[in-house]
Design an enzyme around this catalytic site. Structure first.
Site, PDB file in Angstrom:
ATOM      1  N   GLU A 104       3.527   1.656  -2.174  1.00  0.00           N
ATOM      2  CA  GLU A 104       2.207   1.673  -1.524  1.00  0.00           C
ATOM      3  C   GLU A 104       2.257   0.790  -0.282  1.00  0.00           C
ATOM      4  O   GLU A 104       3.051  -0.156  -0.204  1.00  0.00           O
ATOM      5  CB  GLU A 104       1.170   1.191  -2.557  1.00  0.00           C
ATOM      6  N   ASP A 105       1.402   1.096   0.678  1.00  0.00           N
ATOM      7  CA  ASP A 105       1.395   0.305   1.913  1.00  0.00           C
ATOM      8  C   ASP A 105       0.744  -1.061   1.725  1.00  0.00           C
ATOM      9  O   ASP A 105       1.317  -2.086   2.061  1.00  0.00           O
ATOM     10  CB  ASP A 105       0.729   1.088   3.061  1.00  0.00           C
ATOM     11  N   ASP A 108      -5.434  -3.851  -1.294  1.00  0.00           N
ATOM     12  CA  ASP A 108      -6.615  -4.490  -0.719  1.00  0.00           C
ATOM     13  C   ASP A 108      -7.529  -4.855  -1.893  1.00  0.00           C
ATOM     14  O   ASP A 108      -7.307  -5.873  -2.540  1.00  0.00           O
ATOM     15  CB  ASP A 108      -7.226  -3.478   0.259  1.00  0.00           C
ATOM     16  N   PHE A 158      -8.148  -6.455   9.427  1.00  0.00           N
ATOM     17  CA  PHE A 158      -7.732  -5.054   9.386  1.00  0.00           C
ATOM     18  C   PHE A 158      -6.464  -4.866  10.212  1.00  0.00           C
ATOM     19  O   PHE A 158      -6.447  -5.138  11.409  1.00  0.00           O
ATOM     20  CB  PHE A 158      -8.839  -4.116   9.872  1.00  0.00           C
ATOM     21  N   ARG A 171      -0.200   4.678  13.264  1.00  0.00           N
ATOM     22  CA  ARG A 171       0.823   4.643  12.215  1.00  0.00           C
ATOM     23  C   ARG A 171       2.226   4.479  12.788  1.00  0.00           C
ATOM     24  O   ARG A 171       3.125   3.969  12.129  1.00  0.00           O
ATOM     25  CB  ARG A 171       0.794   5.945  11.388  1.00  0.00           C
TER      26      ARG A 171
END
Ligand code: IMP
Ligand code: MG
Length: 187
Positions: A104-105, A108, A158, A171
């Site tokens: 997973e990136d 959060d 963010f 991206r």
């Protein structure tokens, strides 16, 4: 891509350079190689955010692994998760009795991964571990979410780049940066 190129002008700053990322990813690949010695894990890429990390990580793992891809969406605005998760693209192959590593990136709130790990355990994976590039611990809403392999803790800002997006853009930035709030606040 050069660091003075057009996309970089929307960043407040670069948080993690491509060199720092590559170094961590290499060491994570070596650790997974040791931890899964004698096994053939299936590496699951969570699209689209983890795609760049995934492509780099799998090439650092010296095992007869296989790949699969899953896309999930958590409803919400572009910069906030709502808590409702939906599968947009499911795995192609069965994971029954397989050693699964979910890639997973960013973790959060943790809601996405919490939901996903429950599903994959129900499907009979022999083992399940999570590898995530980034962690925003300050924002966690789910307790007891165990992330086995974590590359970087980051502050509550963010971020975009290295697969991470804002409204599907950025991206392809090779580094990870803090997006200037003027971009999403429309100023
Ligand atoms: P969670 O369910 O709140 O843990 O949300 C995780 C997902 O939200 C990630 O897979 C990302 O797609 C997205 N996300 C959370 N924080 C960021 C960020 O700073 N930049 C880009 N995407 C983010
Ligand atoms: Mg995303």
């Amino acid at each position: 891509m050069e660091r003075n190129s057009e996309l970089y002008k929307d960043l407040d700053k670069v948080l993690l350079t491509r060199e720092e990322i590559a170094d961590k990813v290499r060491r994570l690949g070596q650790q997974i190689t040791r931890d899964y010695a004698g096994k053939a894990p299936v590496m699951v890429c969570i699209l689209k955010g983890a795609s760049v990390f995934f492509a780099d990580l799998i090439r650092e793992i010296d095992l007869p692994l296989t790949l699969d891809f899953m896309a999930i969406s958590s409803y919400g605005s572009a910069t906030k998760t709502s808590g409702v998760v939906r599968i947009l693209k499911d795995l192609d192959n069965d994971i029954l009795d397989r050693d699964v590593i979910v890639v997973e990136d960013i973790v959060d709130t943790g809601i996405t991964l919490n939901y996903l790990t429950k599903i994959l355990v129900q499907r009979g994976a022999k083992s399940l571990r999570i590898a995530a590039l980034l962690d925003k611990p300050a924002r966690r809403k789910v307790e007891n979410l165990k992330v086995d392999y974590m590359c970087f803790d980051i502050p509550d800002a963010f971020v975009v780049g290295y697969g991470l997006d804002y409204n599907q853009t950025y991206r392809n930035l090779p580094d990870i940066g803090i997006l200037s709030p003027r971009i999403y606040e429309g100023k």
